[in-house]
Design a protein around this motif. Structure first.
Motif, PDB file in Angstrom:
ATOM      1  N   ARG A 187      49.590  30.057  38.519  1.00 13.57           N
ATOM      2  CA  ARG A 187      50.102  28.699  38.342  1.00 13.57           C
ATOM      3  C   ARG A 187      51.594  28.633  38.651  1.00 13.57           C
ATOM      4  NH1 ARG A 187      47.456  26.960  32.535  1.00 13.57           N
ATOM      5  NH2 ARG A 187      45.302  26.623  33.250  1.00 13.57           N
ATOM      6  N   ARG A 188      52.343  29.628  38.155  1.00 14.21           N
ATOM      7  CA  ARG A 188      53.801  29.596  38.339  1.00 14.21           C
ATOM      8  C   ARG A 188      54.171  29.790  39.804  1.00 14.21           C
ATOM      9  NH1 ARG A 188      57.646  33.503  37.259  1.00 14.21           N
ATOM     10  NH2 ARG A 188      56.129  34.872  36.279  1.00 14.21           N
ATOM     11  N   LEU A 189      53.450  30.661  40.508  1.00 13.69           N
ATOM     12  CA  LEU A 189      53.746  30.889  41.927  1.00 13.69           C
ATOM     13  C   LEU A 189      53.074  29.882  42.852  1.00 13.69           C
ATOM     14  CD1 LEU A 189      53.466  34.792  42.070  1.00 13.69           C
ATOM     15  CD2 LEU A 189      55.515  33.420  41.848  1.00 13.69           C
ATOM     16  N   LYS A 190      52.190  29.028  42.287  1.00 12.67           N
ATOM     17  CA  LYS A 190      51.486  27.992  43.056  1.00 12.67           C
ATOM     18  C   LYS A 190      50.725  28.601  44.234  1.00 12.67           C
ATOM     19  CE  LYS A 190      54.912  24.513  41.816  1.00 12.67           C
ATOM     20  NZ  LYS A 190      55.919  23.539  42.283  1.00 12.67           N
ATOM     21  N   LEU A 191      49.897  29.603  43.903  1.00 10.56           N
ATOM     22  CA  LEU A 191      49.109  30.287  44.919  1.00 10.56           C
ATOM     23  C   LEU A 191      47.820  29.512  45.195  1.00 10.56           C
ATOM     24  CD1 LEU A 191      49.528  33.922  43.563  1.00 10.56           C
ATOM     25  CD2 LEU A 191      50.802  32.843  45.396  1.00 10.56           C
ATOM     26  N   LYS A 192      47.332  29.631  46.428  1.00 14.09           N
ATOM     27  CA  LYS A 192      46.132  28.881  46.823  1.00 14.09           C
ATOM     28  C   LYS A 192      44.867  29.501  46.248  1.00 14.09           C
ATOM     29  CE  LYS A 192      47.805  26.809  51.103  1.00 14.09           C
ATOM     30  NZ  LYS A 192      47.586  26.664  52.567  1.00 14.09           N
ATOM     31  N   PHE A 193      44.821  30.843  46.149  1.00 12.78           N
ATOM     32  CA  PHE A 193      43.601  31.509  45.679  1.00 12.78           C
ATOM     33  C   PHE A 193      43.568  31.519  44.159  1.00 12.78           C
ATOM     34  CE2 PHE A 193      46.693  34.362  47.601  1.00 12.78           C
ATOM     35  CZ  PHE A 193      47.214  34.978  46.478  1.00 12.78           C
ATOM     36  N   SER A 194      42.387  31.812  43.632  1.00 10.10           N
ATOM     37  CA  SER A 194      42.149  31.708  42.192  1.00 10.10           C
ATOM     38  C   SER A 194      42.583  32.987  41.478  1.00 10.10           C
ATOM     39  CB  SER A 194      40.652  31.475  41.939  1.00 10.10           C
ATOM     40  OG  SER A 194      39.907  32.587  42.435  1.00 10.10           O
ATOM     41  N   PRO A 195      42.709  32.922  40.150  1.00  6.03           N
ATOM     42  CA  PRO A 195      43.026  34.140  39.385  1.00  6.03           C
ATOM     43  C   PRO A 195      41.925  35.197  39.478  1.00  6.03           C
ATOM     44  CG  PRO A 195      43.413  32.178  38.056  1.00  6.03           C
ATOM     45  CD  PRO A 195      42.750  31.718  39.303  1.00  6.03           C
ATOM     46  N   ARG A 196      40.678  34.753  39.712  1.00  5.00           N
ATOM     47  CA  ARG A 196      39.597  35.724  39.857  1.00  5.00           C
ATOM     48  C   ARG A 196      39.831  36.621  41.074  1.00  5.00           C
ATOM     49  NH1 ARG A 196      33.741  33.187  39.528  1.00  5.00           N
ATOM     50  NH2 ARG A 196      34.620  32.651  37.482  1.00  5.00           N
ATOM     51  N   GLN A 197      40.351  36.000  42.152  1.00  8.61           N
ATOM     52  CA  GLN A 197      40.654  36.792  43.348  1.00  8.61           C
ATOM     53  C   GLN A 197      41.795  37.785  43.058  1.00  8.61           C
ATOM     54  OE1 GLN A 197      38.844  36.435  46.134  1.00  8.61           O
ATOM     55  NE2 GLN A 197      39.952  38.115  47.138  1.00  8.61           N
ATOM     56  N   LEU A 198      42.781  37.347  42.293  1.00 10.08           N
ATOM     57  CA  LEU A 198      43.858  38.252  41.894  1.00 10.08           C
ATOM     58  C   LEU A 198      43.319  39.434  41.090  1.00 10.08           C
ATOM     59  CD1 LEU A 198      46.871  36.023  40.779  1.00 10.08           C
ATOM     60  CD2 LEU A 198      46.852  37.670  42.629  1.00 10.08           C
ATOM     61  N   LYS A 199      42.307  39.147  40.249  1.00 15.62           N
ATOM     62  CA  LYS A 199      41.736  40.216  39.427  1.00 15.62           C
ATOM     63  C   LYS A 199      40.981  41.223  40.289  1.00 15.62           C
ATOM     64  CE  LYS A 199      39.472  40.736  34.979  1.00 15.62           C
ATOM     65  NZ  LYS A 199      38.751  40.050  33.881  1.00 15.62           N
ATOM     66  N   ARG A 200      40.354  40.749  41.350  1.00 13.49           N
ATOM     67  CA  ARG A 200      39.664  41.669  42.264  1.00 13.49           C
ATOM     68  C   ARG A 200      40.657  42.583  42.978  1.00 13.49           C
ATOM     69  NH1 ARG A 200      35.786  37.232  45.214  1.00 13.49           N
ATOM     70  NH2 ARG A 200      34.415  36.807  43.428  1.00 13.49           N
ATOM     71  N   TRP A 201      41.803  42.037  43.325  1.00 12.71           N
ATOM     72  CA  TRP A 201      42.807  42.837  44.040  1.00 12.71           C
ATOM     73  C   TRP A 201      43.571  43.778  43.101  1.00 12.71           C
ATOM     74  CZ3 TRP A 201      44.921  37.935  46.912  1.00 12.71           C
ATOM     75  CH2 TRP A 201      44.057  37.625  47.977  1.00 12.71           C
ATOM     76  N   ASN A 202      43.519  43.482  41.801  1.00 14.69           N
ATOM     77  CA  ASN A 202      44.224  44.316  40.817  1.00 14.69           C
ATOM     78  C   ASN A 202      43.249  44.746  39.722  1.00 14.69           C
ATOM     79  OD1 ASN A 202      47.288  43.825  41.608  1.00 14.69           O
ATOM     80  ND2 ASN A 202      46.273  41.838  41.672  1.00 14.69           N
ATOM     81  N   PRO A 203      42.271  45.630  40.041  1.00 14.08           N
ATOM     82  CA  PRO A 203      41.235  45.965  39.045  1.00 14.08           C
ATOM     83  C   PRO A 203      41.778  46.756  37.858  1.00 14.08           C
ATOM     84  CG  PRO A 203      41.025  47.361  40.980  1.00 14.08           C
ATOM     85  CD  PRO A 203      42.078  46.342  41.291  1.00 14.08           C
TER      86      PRO A 203
END
Length: 560
Positions: free
Chosen positions: A512-528
């Motif tokens: 939310r703070r960085l206003k990213l287009k992808f979802s937090p779920r995608q962030l979680k996949r990239w940072n397991p």
């Protein structure tokens, strides 16, 4: 009738009577002695009868002689001259005058002879001080017999040979600059290896503790010793000025600790840190403190001090290395004064140099241009100095920079509209991405083009943005993902898509703070492996990103 007295009282009364009798006898004796003394003095003062009679006879003879002389003078005729009765007196006076003259040179001669004796040794001492150029402090000696030193000497000759190789290779680039400064301060030349120990002779290096420059000076220490730190120039990266400040700091540390290992440790971890270590372990050397866990010497300091002595040893004894590196050529330059703020990209185009070379010659510059409002001494190679002077002579000012004071109601959009400047250029020029960041500044830089036509103004602003981005680009991930979506296909750029958390947060709050287009779920996949985001932890913003992991803090008691 009569009172009876005891034996004790009778004895006491007898003693009292005797003492009173003795006192009266003493008083009588003193009176007689004083009378005798006064009579002697009177006799001494009063002349005797014999002396009086002798004085009277002498007086009578003198009067008779005077009367005879007066009779002889009256009876003598006027034509005759009187006899020279006063000749012996004249001769006596004449004999006294040369004696007085002879005494005067006797007084003056030794004074003249003493003056050169005083001045000669003073001149010789001054000459000795002027010729002496040795160190004012004792030289740095490598402690070969201390326990960790043989292990360090072997390690940095075999396993860590790459570090020793690059330090000795880069040292030749700055040796001719550092040596005169060290000789002027009369400090041991072995301290030049401290720059290799701290930064491997890289002037633009910045540590994770915000220490800057070749000597890794903190901002408060730099300001304490007179270094300027502004958004345009950081003198901690200036080779000569930072070296001068470092040597003054080392003199202060040596007068405080009186030991080179403790001085190097204080330079690495701070004066207060070493004071606390000495309080915990008094009457110990640094090498003893290093081995005792109760002293709590930081791990980095425990490694830095023997590493410094290792570099000093191999610098003094290059034959002990199996292969001495081929040195870099020394940096030679000429200084050209700039007419105000000049973009380094335009200087590079005019001289044919790359931005990397300009940074190497001018490491103190912090941003895309030289500081405005002053003739900054820009350093360039001697071959390109003439071309740069010609460029400054023929250059027309197509752009000027205004400094405006930031108000509480200031916004990027209103500033861009008022001055007809692209908002992106304002953000890149001031390194501000939101209105909240803008309000934290005191002044803001606003470019102003002098071109009359709109397409020329747009071209100058586009060039300005290019200059800023090419020299030093610090853009947040939101800017990267929103404004350059086509460039994200390049895997090399995606590998750099990492974000270092500034405080404890979650993946959802971060997106939310960085206003990213992808979802937090995608962030979680990239940072397991990233369950919680703490301050300093790295977050991958793409599947191709190669981010440094957050290392576990080792226990301070581990002795390395």
């Amino acid at each position: 009738m009569f009172r009876s007295f005891s034996l004790f009282q009778i004895g006491w009364l007898g003693w009292l009577a005797l003492s009173l009798g003795g006192c009266s006898a003493r008083l009588a004796q003193t009176r007689t002695s004083s009378k005798v003394a006064t009579s002697h003095k009177a006799k001494a003062k009063a002349p005797s009868q014999k002396a009086k009679s002798l004085a009277q006879r002498e007086k009578a003879t003198a009067q008779a002689s005077v009367a005879k002389e007066s009779k002889g003078r009256t009876s003598a005729p006027k034509s005759r001259k009187p006899l020279p009765t006063k000749l012996p007196k004249k001769t006596v006076v004449a004999s006294k005058k040369p004696d007085a003259k002879a005494v005067q040179p006797a007084k003056t001669v030794p004074a003249k002879a003493v003056q050169p004796a005083k001045t000669v040794p003073a001149k010789s001492n001054r000459a000795k001080v002027a010729k002496y150029k040795g160190p004012m402090f004792p030289d740095v000696r490598v402690p070969h017999n201390v326990k960790p030193m043989p292990w360090f000497l072997r390690k940095y000759r075999t396993k860590r040979w790459g570090f020793t190789w690059i330090v000795l290779k880069r040292f030749s680039r700055y040796k001719h600059i550092l040596e005169p400064i060290f000789r002027r301060h009369r400090m041991p030349l072995a301290l030049m290896m401290l720059a290799g120990n701290e930064s491997s002779f890289v002037p633009r290096l910045r540590s994770n503790k915000t220490a800057m420059g070749m000597w890794q000076i903190m901002s408060h220490t730099g300001r304490r010793f007179g270094l300027k730190i502004t958004p345009w120039v950081d003198e901690r990266r200036h080779v000569e000025k930072a070296t001068d400040a470092m040597l003054r700091y080392m003199k202060f540390l040596y007068k405080r600790f009186r030991s080179w290992p403790l001085v190097i440790a204080a330079y690495n971890c701070g004066e207060g840190c070493v004071d606390r270590i000495i309080k915990r372990c008094p009457k110990m050397t640094f090498w003893q403190m290093r081995r005792h866990a109760k002293c709590w010497v930081p791990r980095e300091t425990r490694m830095a001090v023997p590493r410094f002595f290792t570099l000093v040893h191999y610098w003094r004894n290059p034959k002990k290395l199996h292969h001495y590196p081929k040195p870099f050529p020394p940096l030679r330059w000429k200084v050209v004064r700039t007419p105000g703020a000049v973009a380094l990209r335009s200087v590079a185009d005019a001289t044919g140099l790359s931005l990397k070379e300009l940074r190497l010659f001018n490491p103190a510059l912090s941003t895309w241009a030289t500081p405005p409002g002053q003739r900054y001494p820009l350093r360039v190679p001697a071959a390109s100095a003439r071309r740069l002077r010609r460029f400054f002579r023929n250059k027309r000012k197509s752009l000027s920079l205004l400094t405006l004071r930031v108000k509480s109601s200031s916004r990027l959009r209103t500033l861009a509209k008022r001055h007809k400047v692209p908002r992106s250029v304002l953000m890149q020029l001031n390194r501000v991405w939101t209105d909240a960041q803008l309000r934290k500044l005191r002044y803001v830089l606003v470019p102003r083009s002098r071109a009359s036509k709109s397409w020329r103004r747009k071209r100058t602003y586009w060039k300005l943005g290019l200059h800023v981005r090419q020299f030093r680009r610090r853009l947040p991930p939101s800017w990267l993902f929103r404004h350059w979506p086509g460039r994200l296909r390049n895997r090399r750029r995606l590998r750099r898509a990492c974000y270092k958390a500034k405080r404890k947060t979650s993946l959802r709050a971060l997106s939310r703070r960085l206003k990213l287009k992808f979802s937090p779920r995608q962030l979680k996949r990239w940072n397991p492996k990233l369950k919680r985001i703490h301050k300093g932890s790295w977050v991958r913003l793409s599947g191709y990103a190669r981010c440094p992991y957050r290392r576990r803090k080792k226990n301070n008691n581990d002795i390395g």
